[in-house]
Scaffold this active site. Structure first.
Site, PDB file in Angstrom:
ATOM      1  N   TYR A 152      61.654  31.465  46.431  1.00  0.00           N
ATOM      2  CA  TYR A 152      63.000  31.967  46.135  1.00  0.00           C
ATOM      3  C   TYR A 152      63.724  31.000  45.207  1.00  0.00           C
ATOM      4  CZ  TYR A 152      67.885  33.209  46.483  1.00  0.00           C
ATOM      5  OH  TYR A 152      69.189  33.532  46.159  1.00  0.00           O
ATOM      6  N   PRO A 182      75.839  31.313  42.986  1.00  0.00           N
ATOM      7  CA  PRO A 182      76.560  31.303  44.269  1.00  0.00           C
ATOM      8  C   PRO A 182      75.832  30.487  45.328  1.00  0.00           C
ATOM      9  CG  PRO A 182      76.164  33.543  43.438  1.00  0.00           C
ATOM     10  CD  PRO A 182      75.273  32.623  42.690  1.00  0.00           C
TER      11      PRO A 182
END
Length: 254
Positions: A152, A182
Protein backbone atom coordinates in the site's frame (compact mmCIF):
# COMPACT_ATOMS: atom_id res chain seq x y z
CA UNK A 1 -15.29 27.92 -9.34
CA UNK A 2 -18.02 27.63 -11.95
CA UNK A 3 -18.38 26.33 -15.47
CA UNK A 4 -15.85 23.55 -14.90
CA UNK A 5 -16.02 19.87 -15.87
CA UNK A 6 -14.70 17.64 -13.08
CA UNK A 7 -13.98 13.91 -13.48
CA UNK A 8 -13.86 12.06 -10.14
CA UNK A 9 -12.87 8.41 -9.70
CA UNK A 10 -13.96 6.43 -6.66
CA UNK A 11 -16.90 8.80 -6.21
CA UNK A 12 -19.23 6.34 -4.47
CA UNK A 13 -17.96 7.09 -0.94
CA UNK A 14 -15.27 8.74 1.16
CA UNK A 15 -13.09 11.43 -0.38
CA UNK A 16 -14.63 10.95 -3.82
CA UNK A 17 -18.21 11.48 -2.70
CA UNK A 18 -17.17 14.46 -0.55
CA UNK A 19 -15.39 15.99 -3.57
CA UNK A 20 -18.53 15.48 -5.65
CA UNK A 21 -20.61 17.34 -3.07
CA UNK A 22 -18.20 20.24 -2.70
CA UNK A 23 -17.72 20.67 -6.47
CA UNK A 24 -21.48 20.46 -7.12
CA UNK A 25 -21.87 24.16 -7.81
CA UNK A 26 -24.06 25.93 -10.37
CA UNK A 27 -22.53 25.74 -13.83
CA UNK A 28 -20.23 22.83 -13.04
CA UNK A 29 -20.46 19.46 -14.75
CA UNK A 30 -19.48 16.38 -12.73
CA UNK A 31 -18.47 13.00 -14.12
CA UNK A 32 -18.73 10.57 -11.21
CA UNK A 33 -17.26 7.08 -11.56
CA UNK A 34 -17.06 4.08 -9.26
CA UNK A 35 -17.50 0.33 -9.36
CA UNK A 36 -20.74 0.47 -7.35
CA UNK A 37 -23.65 1.91 -9.29
CA UNK A 38 -26.22 2.23 -6.45
CA UNK A 39 -24.22 4.81 -4.44
CA UNK A 40 -23.60 6.75 -7.66
CA UNK A 41 -27.31 6.82 -8.42
CA UNK A 42 -28.02 8.02 -4.88
CA UNK A 43 -25.37 10.73 -5.18
CA UNK A 44 -26.75 11.80 -8.56
CA UNK A 45 -30.20 12.16 -7.01
CA UNK A 46 -28.80 14.07 -4.02
CA UNK A 47 -26.95 16.56 -6.21
CA UNK A 48 -29.67 17.00 -8.82
CA UNK A 49 -30.21 20.69 -9.53
CA UNK A 50 -26.87 21.70 -8.00
CA UNK A 51 -24.73 20.75 -11.01
CA UNK A 52 -24.99 18.67 -14.18
CA UNK A 53 -24.17 15.08 -13.24
CA UNK A 54 -23.04 12.22 -15.46
CA UNK A 55 -22.39 8.90 -13.74
CA UNK A 56 -20.36 5.96 -15.06
CA UNK A 57 -20.07 2.54 -13.39
CA UNK A 58 -16.35 1.98 -13.88
CA UNK A 59 -13.57 -0.22 -12.56
CA UNK A 60 -10.42 1.83 -13.19
CA UNK A 61 -8.37 -1.38 -13.25
CA UNK A 62 -9.94 -2.18 -16.63
CA UNK A 63 -7.92 -0.24 -19.19
CA UNK A 64 -10.40 -0.74 -22.05
CA UNK A 65 -13.31 0.23 -19.83
CA UNK A 66 -11.58 3.48 -18.88
CA UNK A 67 -10.91 4.22 -22.53
CA UNK A 68 -14.53 3.47 -23.42
CA UNK A 69 -15.80 5.70 -20.62
CA UNK A 70 -13.68 8.66 -21.74
CA UNK A 71 -14.39 8.15 -25.45
CA UNK A 72 -18.15 7.92 -24.94
CA UNK A 73 -18.63 11.01 -22.78
CA UNK A 74 -21.55 13.20 -23.88
CA UNK A 75 -20.42 16.31 -25.80
CA UNK A 76 -21.09 18.65 -22.89
CA UNK A 77 -18.76 16.62 -20.62
CA UNK A 78 -15.84 15.96 -22.97
CA UNK A 79 -13.62 18.92 -22.12
CA UNK A 80 -12.43 17.89 -18.68
CA UNK A 81 -10.96 20.72 -16.59
CA UNK A 82 -10.19 18.81 -13.38
CA UNK A 83 -9.33 15.12 -12.95
CA UNK A 84 -9.45 13.90 -9.36
CA UNK A 85 -7.70 10.53 -9.24
CA UNK A 86 -9.20 9.34 -5.99
CA UNK A 87 -9.96 5.63 -6.57
CA UNK A 88 -7.69 3.56 -4.34
CA UNK A 89 -7.64 1.19 -1.40
CA UNK A 90 -5.59 -0.67 1.17
CA UNK A 91 -6.09 -4.36 1.87
CA UNK A 92 -4.83 -6.07 5.02
CA UNK A 93 -2.11 -5.28 7.52
CA UNK A 94 -0.22 -8.56 7.39
CA UNK A 95 3.58 -8.53 7.20
CA UNK A 96 5.00 -9.02 3.71
CA UNK A 97 5.85 -12.70 4.25
CA UNK A 98 2.25 -13.54 5.19
CA UNK A 99 0.24 -11.33 2.85
CA UNK A 100 -2.29 -12.58 0.30
CA UNK A 101 -0.77 -11.93 -3.14
CA UNK A 102 -4.23 -11.21 -4.54
CA UNK A 103 -4.44 -8.24 -2.19
CA UNK A 104 -1.14 -6.91 -3.48
CA UNK A 105 -2.33 -7.31 -7.08
CA UNK A 106 -5.56 -5.46 -6.33
CA UNK A 107 -3.74 -2.54 -4.72
CA UNK A 108 -1.24 -2.25 -7.57
CA UNK A 109 -3.95 -2.53 -10.23
CA UNK A 110 -6.19 0.08 -8.56
CA UNK A 111 -3.80 2.54 -6.94
CA UNK A 112 -1.19 2.56 -9.71
CA UNK A 113 -2.58 1.23 -12.97
CA UNK A 114 -6.04 2.75 -12.60
CA UNK A 115 -4.55 6.16 -11.90
CA UNK A 116 -2.21 5.79 -14.88
CA UNK A 117 -5.04 4.82 -17.25
CA UNK A 118 -7.27 7.75 -16.27
CA UNK A 119 -4.40 10.21 -16.45
CA UNK A 120 -3.10 9.03 -19.83
CA UNK A 121 -6.55 9.07 -21.43
CA UNK A 122 -7.66 12.47 -20.09
CA UNK A 123 -4.38 14.41 -20.08
CA UNK A 124 -4.00 14.82 -23.89
CA UNK A 125 -7.19 16.89 -24.03
CA UNK A 126 -5.91 19.16 -21.25
CA UNK A 127 -2.61 19.67 -23.05
CA UNK A 128 -4.37 20.39 -26.36
CA UNK A 129 -6.56 23.03 -24.67
CA UNK A 130 -3.58 24.25 -22.61
CA UNK A 131 -5.54 24.19 -19.38
CA UNK A 132 -6.54 21.72 -16.72
CA UNK A 133 -5.68 20.33 -13.30
CA UNK A 134 -4.89 16.79 -12.21
CA UNK A 135 -5.32 16.11 -8.49
CA UNK A 136 -3.89 12.79 -7.32
CA UNK A 137 -4.88 11.44 -3.91
CA UNK A 138 -1.83 9.85 -2.34
CA UNK A 139 -1.25 9.23 1.38
CA UNK A 140 1.13 9.99 4.22
CA UNK A 141 2.04 6.31 3.74
CA UNK A 142 3.88 7.41 0.60
CA UNK A 143 6.54 9.00 2.81
CA UNK A 144 6.22 7.39 6.23
CA UNK A 145 6.35 3.58 6.56
CA UNK A 146 4.50 1.49 9.12
CA UNK A 147 4.24 -2.25 9.83
CA UNK A 148 1.89 -3.89 7.35
CA UNK A 149 1.97 -0.91 4.99
CA UNK A 150 4.28 -2.73 2.53
CA UNK A 151 2.64 -2.59 -0.93
CA UNK A 152 0.00 0.00 0.00
CA UNK A 153 2.75 2.44 0.96
CA UNK A 154 4.65 1.51 -2.18
CA UNK A 155 1.68 2.25 -4.41
CA UNK A 156 1.13 5.63 -2.78
CA UNK A 157 4.83 6.45 -3.14
CA UNK A 158 4.30 5.83 -6.85
CA UNK A 159 1.39 8.29 -6.86
CA UNK A 160 3.54 10.97 -5.25
CA UNK A 161 6.52 10.47 -7.56
CA UNK A 162 4.33 10.12 -10.65
CA UNK A 163 2.74 13.48 -9.77
CA UNK A 164 6.16 15.12 -9.60
CA UNK A 165 7.21 13.62 -12.91
CA UNK A 166 3.98 14.80 -14.53
CA UNK A 167 4.89 18.33 -13.49
CA UNK A 168 8.21 17.94 -15.29
CA UNK A 169 6.55 16.61 -18.45
CA UNK A 170 4.00 19.43 -18.44
CA UNK A 171 6.47 22.28 -18.08
CA UNK A 172 5.57 24.94 -20.64
CA UNK A 173 1.85 24.16 -20.49
CA UNK A 174 -0.84 25.62 -18.24
CA UNK A 175 -1.84 22.17 -16.92
CA UNK A 176 -1.40 21.89 -13.15
CA UNK A 177 -0.71 18.79 -11.05
CA UNK A 178 -1.33 18.49 -7.32
CA UNK A 179 -0.67 15.55 -5.01
CA UNK A 180 -2.68 15.44 -1.77
CA UNK A 181 -1.36 13.17 1.01
CA UNK A 182 -4.00 12.57 3.70
CA UNK A 183 -3.18 10.98 7.00
CA UNK A 184 -5.65 9.06 9.15
CA UNK A 185 -9.19 9.81 7.93
CA UNK A 186 -12.42 8.25 9.13
CA UNK A 187 -14.05 6.94 5.96
CA UNK A 188 -14.72 3.44 4.57
CA UNK A 189 -10.93 3.06 4.24
CA UNK A 190 -10.42 0.84 7.27
CA UNK A 191 -13.61 -1.12 6.63
CA UNK A 192 -12.26 -1.97 3.18
CA UNK A 193 -8.78 -2.70 4.56
CA UNK A 194 -10.24 -5.17 7.06
CA UNK A 195 -12.66 -6.60 4.50
CA UNK A 196 -15.91 -5.59 6.15
CA UNK A 197 -14.92 -6.13 9.79
CA UNK A 198 -16.71 -3.11 11.27
CA UNK A 199 -15.47 -3.69 14.82
CA UNK A 200 -11.83 -3.90 13.75
CA UNK A 201 -12.23 -0.83 11.55
CA UNK A 202 -13.81 1.16 14.39
CA UNK A 203 -10.82 0.44 16.66
CA UNK A 204 -8.58 2.44 14.32
CA UNK A 205 -10.42 5.65 15.20
CA UNK A 206 -11.11 5.07 18.91
CA UNK A 207 -10.28 8.15 20.96
CA UNK A 208 -9.03 10.05 17.88
CA UNK A 209 -10.49 13.04 16.10
CA UNK A 210 -9.43 11.85 12.68
CA UNK A 211 -9.64 13.78 9.43
CA UNK A 212 -12.97 13.60 7.64
CA UNK A 213 -13.74 13.18 3.96
CA UNK A 214 -14.97 16.78 3.94
CA UNK A 215 -11.59 17.98 5.27
CA UNK A 216 -9.86 16.46 2.26
CA UNK A 217 -12.51 17.63 -0.23
CA UNK A 218 -12.07 21.20 1.07
CA UNK A 219 -8.32 20.82 0.66
CA UNK A 220 -8.77 19.69 -2.96
CA UNK A 221 -11.11 22.60 -3.64
CA UNK A 222 -8.60 25.05 -2.16
CA UNK A 223 -5.78 23.71 -4.35
CA UNK A 224 -7.92 23.84 -7.50
CA UNK A 225 -9.08 27.38 -6.70
CA UNK A 226 -5.57 28.88 -6.55
CA UNK A 227 -4.83 31.44 -9.29
CA UNK A 228 -3.91 29.80 -12.62
CA UNK A 229 -0.18 30.59 -12.19
CA UNK A 230 -0.05 28.89 -8.76
CA UNK A 231 0.60 25.15 -8.63
CA UNK A 232 0.27 23.38 -5.28
CA UNK A 233 2.75 20.55 -5.83
CA UNK A 234 2.36 18.33 -2.76
CA UNK A 235 0.27 18.84 0.35
CA UNK A 236 0.46 16.52 3.38
CA UNK A 237 -2.50 16.75 5.77
CA UNK A 238 -2.83 15.09 9.19
CA UNK A 239 -5.20 15.26 12.12
CA UNK A 240 -3.79 17.12 15.12
CA UNK A 241 -4.07 13.74 16.91
CA UNK A 242 -1.62 12.06 14.54
CA UNK A 243 2.11 12.52 14.04
CA UNK A 244 5.16 10.46 13.08
CA UNK A 245 6.19 7.44 15.11
CA UNK A 246 9.60 6.99 16.74
CA UNK A 247 12.06 4.60 15.12
CA UNK A 248 11.36 0.99 16.04
CA UNK A 249 14.30 -0.89 17.59
CA UNK A 250 14.54 -4.64 18.06
CA UNK A 251 16.48 -5.69 21.16
CA UNK A 252 17.69 -9.22 21.80
CA UNK A 253 16.75 -10.55 25.22
CA UNK A 254 19.78 -10.80 27.52
Amino acid sequence: MSGQTIFITGASAGFGAACARIFAQPGNRLILTARRIDPLLALQKELAGMADIHIIPLDVRDREAVKGAVDSLPPAFREIDVLINNAGLALGLEPAHQVNLDDWDTMVDTNIKGLMYCTRLILPGMVARNRGHIVNISSTASSWPYPGGNVYGGTKAFVTQFSRNLRCDLLGTKVRVTCIQPGMAETEFSKVRFKGDDAKAAQVYEGVEALTAVDIAETVLWAVNRPPHVNVNTLEVMSIDQTWAPFAVHREKQ
